[in-house]
Design a protein around this motif. Structure first.
Motif, PDB file in Angstrom:
ATOM      1  N   ILE A  69      -3.251   7.850   5.786  1.00 58.01           N
ATOM      2  CA  ILE A  69      -2.519   6.417   6.569  1.00 58.01           C
ATOM      3  C   ILE A  69      -2.939   6.610   8.123  1.00 58.01           C
ATOM      4  O   ILE A  69      -3.061   5.332   8.712  1.00 58.01           O
ATOM      5  CB  ILE A  69      -1.178   6.931   6.327  1.00 58.01           C
ATOM      6  CG1 ILE A  69      -0.708   6.776   4.745  1.00 58.01           C
ATOM      7  CG2 ILE A  69      -0.100   6.156   7.191  1.00 58.01           C
ATOM      8  CD1 ILE A  69       0.726   7.417   4.548  1.00 58.01           C
TER       9      ILE A  69
ATOM     10  N   LEU B  55      -3.991  -0.690   6.486  1.00 56.87           N
ATOM     11  CA  LEU B  55      -2.914  -0.577   5.736  1.00 56.87           C
ATOM     12  C   LEU B  55      -1.655  -1.576   5.791  1.00 56.87           C
ATOM     13  O   LEU B  55      -0.848  -2.018   4.899  1.00 56.87           O
ATOM     14  CB  LEU B  55      -2.352   0.874   5.391  1.00 56.87           C
ATOM     15  CG  LEU B  55      -3.432   1.570   4.834  1.00 56.87           C
ATOM     16  CD1 LEU B  55      -2.996   3.225   4.900  1.00 56.87           C
ATOM     17  CD2 LEU B  55      -3.804   1.454   3.182  1.00 56.87           C
ATOM     18  N   LYS B  56      -1.344  -1.442   6.972  1.00 55.75           N
ATOM     19  CA  LYS B  56      -0.353  -2.320   7.524  1.00 55.75           C
ATOM     20  C   LYS B  56      -0.207  -3.874   7.370  1.00 55.75           C
ATOM     21  O   LYS B  56       0.628  -4.604   7.068  1.00 55.75           O
ATOM     22  CB  LYS B  56       0.006  -2.358   9.019  1.00 55.75           C
ATOM     23  CG  LYS B  56       0.563  -0.983   9.523  1.00 55.75           C
ATOM     24  CD  LYS B  56       2.072  -0.873   9.170  1.00 55.75           C
ATOM     25  CE  LYS B  56       2.876  -1.369  10.210  1.00 55.75           C
ATOM     26  NZ  LYS B  56       4.359  -1.386   9.895  1.00 55.75           N
TER      27      LYS B  56
ATOM     28  N   ALA C 197       4.388  10.191   7.941  1.00 52.42           N
ATOM     29  CA  ALA C 197       3.364   9.326   7.561  1.00 52.42           C
ATOM     30  C   ALA C 197       3.690   7.965   7.002  1.00 52.42           C
ATOM     31  O   ALA C 197       3.154   7.015   7.205  1.00 52.42           O
ATOM     32  CB  ALA C 197       1.946   9.933   6.976  1.00 52.42           C
ATOM     33  N   ILE C 198       4.251   8.214   5.986  1.00 52.26           N
ATOM     34  CA  ILE C 198       4.913   7.042   5.257  1.00 52.26           C
ATOM     35  C   ILE C 198       5.681   6.431   6.105  1.00 52.26           C
ATOM     36  O   ILE C 198       5.787   5.143   6.146  1.00 52.26           O
ATOM     37  CB  ILE C 198       5.758   7.562   4.013  1.00 52.26           C
ATOM     38  CG1 ILE C 198       4.839   8.314   2.763  1.00 52.26           C
ATOM     39  CG2 ILE C 198       6.375   6.381   3.034  1.00 52.26           C
ATOM     40  CD1 ILE C 198       3.669   7.326   2.095  1.00 52.26           C
TER      41      ILE C 198
ATOM     42  N   TYR D 204      -4.439   3.010   9.418  1.00 51.10           N
ATOM     43  CA  TYR D 204      -3.121   2.601   9.635  1.00 51.10           C
ATOM     44  C   TYR D 204      -3.180   1.063   9.758  1.00 51.10           C
ATOM     45  O   TYR D 204      -2.402   0.275   8.968  1.00 51.10           O
ATOM     46  CB  TYR D 204      -2.406   3.085  10.863  1.00 51.10           C
ATOM     47  CG  TYR D 204      -1.382   2.604  11.391  1.00 51.10           C
ATOM     48  CD1 TYR D 204       0.010   2.878  10.712  1.00 51.10           C
ATOM     49  CD2 TYR D 204      -1.549   1.501  12.547  1.00 51.10           C
ATOM     50  CE1 TYR D 204       0.961   2.278  11.439  1.00 51.10           C
ATOM     51  CE2 TYR D 204      -0.247   1.065  12.889  1.00 51.10           C
ATOM     52  CZ  TYR D 204       1.176   1.455  12.492  1.00 51.10           C
ATOM     53  OH  TYR D 204       2.320   0.727  12.895  1.00 51.10           O
TER      54      TYR D 204
ATOM     55  N   LEU E 282       3.944   4.233   8.411  1.00 52.50           N
ATOM     56  CA  LEU E 282       3.340   3.112   7.747  1.00 52.50           C
ATOM     57  C   LEU E 282       4.499   1.905   7.597  1.00 52.50           C
ATOM     58  O   LEU E 282       4.343   0.630   7.911  1.00 52.50           O
ATOM     59  CB  LEU E 282       2.666   3.341   6.576  1.00 52.50           C
ATOM     60  CG  LEU E 282       1.975   2.238   5.739  1.00 52.50           C
ATOM     61  CD1 LEU E 282       1.005   1.488   6.386  1.00 52.50           C
ATOM     62  CD2 LEU E 282       1.527   2.760   4.295  1.00 52.50           C
TER      63      LEU E 282
ATOM     64  N   LEU F 197       0.576   4.985  -2.387  1.00 52.22           N
ATOM     65  CA  LEU F 197       0.461   6.218  -1.581  1.00 52.22           C
ATOM     66  C   LEU F 197       1.638   7.165  -2.038  1.00 52.22           C
ATOM     67  O   LEU F 197       1.482   8.621  -1.696  1.00 52.22           O
ATOM     68  CB  LEU F 197       0.414   6.019   0.030  1.00 52.22           C
ATOM     69  CG  LEU F 197      -0.807   5.406   0.584  1.00 52.22           C
ATOM     70  CD1 LEU F 197      -0.603   4.767   2.163  1.00 52.22           C
ATOM     71  CD2 LEU F 197      -2.037   6.340   0.556  1.00 52.22           C
TER      72      LEU F 197
ATOM     73  N   SER G 157       0.860  -1.090  -0.082  1.00 54.99           N
ATOM     74  CA  SER G 157      -0.042   0.025   0.087  1.00 54.99           C
ATOM     75  C   SER G 157       0.887   1.154  -0.002  1.00 54.99           C
ATOM     76  O   SER G 157       0.502   2.534  -0.376  1.00 54.99           O
ATOM     77  CB  SER G 157      -0.958   0.079   1.149  1.00 54.99           C
ATOM     78  OG  SER G 157      -0.043   0.030   2.436  1.00 54.99           O
ATOM     79  N   THR G 158       2.151   1.033   0.659  1.00 53.56           N
ATOM     80  CA  THR G 158       3.033   2.325   0.551  1.00 53.56           C
ATOM     81  C   THR G 158       3.352   3.074  -0.975  1.00 53.56           C
ATOM     82  O   THR G 158       3.225   4.064  -1.031  1.00 53.56           O
ATOM     83  CB  THR G 158       4.300   2.000   1.288  1.00 53.56           C
ATOM     84  OG1 THR G 158       3.759   1.211   2.411  1.00 53.56           O
ATOM     85  CG2 THR G 158       5.223   3.359   1.300  1.00 53.56           C
TER      86      THR G 158
END
Length: 266
Positions: free
Chosen positions: A255, A262-263, A195-196, A259, A199, A85, A81-82
């Protein structure tokens, strides 16, 4: 915030203050006179203070009895997902390169200095992400990621500290207005990168992103003579403002709110 959280923040700001104070003193004695000499002095300093920050991170991990290690910080798997984004990041840089279609002249005369500057930006990514991202956030990540509100606060603190650190550029000849604008702009850039990092917790990726950003945004001015006024350039600038201050900030909030989901994306 408890001691476990505040100590890394104070350490990050202390490393930054130490770096800036060292550069101010060296600048006073003429250590940065001349382009080549500037890079020969500045790059090792950034590598030194970045390494100091990494040692402090490792020490904090031990004191916190954290499941993390310094090696993991550079090798943590990155959720897929990173990359999705990071599309606003890629689009901003693509728009930067697109400005070159309006160039009135192309030149390679600055290629040598550009390469030296690129090395400096690699060192900057190493130093700033170690001191002003990983060190500053290691306490916050240990205590303040359980809720969306805590994660947003973590990202805000990291972004604001990153922005405020650039006010110190005033001592290197920047006028006050451009310094304040750079600080404001870097705070928003800092929100997104924080934020990146929140994550993926992969410092290698964040250092690379930082360096790539700083290098690419310098390409047009290094190799092109752009027109003083152009409707096309104004449109690109507006789009970049929308991406940096709007889309990237929205991505950072997204994010923080999503979170956990997405993780889990493999």
């Amino acid at each position: 915030m408890n001691k476990q959280t505040t100590i890394p923040i104070l350490q990050g700001m202390a490393v930054t203050a130490g770096f800036v104070l060292t550069e101010i003193i060296l600048n006073f004695f003429g250590a940065f006179n001349g382009n080549v000499q500037l890079y020969l002095v500045d790059v090792p300093l950034r590598l030194l203070f970045g390494t100091i920050a990494l040692f402090l991170i490792a020490d904090n991990f031990k004191k916190q009895r954290s499941r993390h290690s310094l090696k993991q910080l550079f090798t943590n798997p990155i959720p897929k997902s990173t990359y999705l984004l990071l599309l606003p990041f890629a689009l901003y840089l693509l728009l930067t390169l697109l400005t070159m279609v309006t160039a009135e002249v192309f030149t390679g005369r600055a290629a040598g200095l550009f390469c030296l500057n690129a090395v400096q930006q690699l060192a900057t990514g190493y130093y700033e992400e170690a001191a002003l991202r990983a060190l500053l956030m290691c306490g916050l990540l240990a205590c303040c990621t359980n809720t969306a509100g805590q994660r947003i606060r973590t990202v805000l603190i990291a972004g604001i500290c990153f922005g405020l650190s650039h006010i110190l550029n005033f001592f290197f000849g920047n006028d006050i207005l451009s310094t304040l604008w750079q600080s404001f702009s870097c705070a928003f850039w800092g929100f997104f990168l924080a934020a990146i990092y929140l994550l993926c917790e992969n410092l290698t990726l964040i250092m690379i992103l930082h360096a790539v950003w700083d290098i690419i945004i310098r390409v047009p001015n290094a190799f092109c003579g752009l027109p003083e006024s152009s409707g096309f350039l104004v449109c690109i600038e507006v789009l970049q403002y929308i991406i940096q201050f709007g889309v990237m900030t929205a991505a950072a909030v997204y994010i923080c709110v999503n979170y956990d989901r997405l993780k889990q994306v493999e």
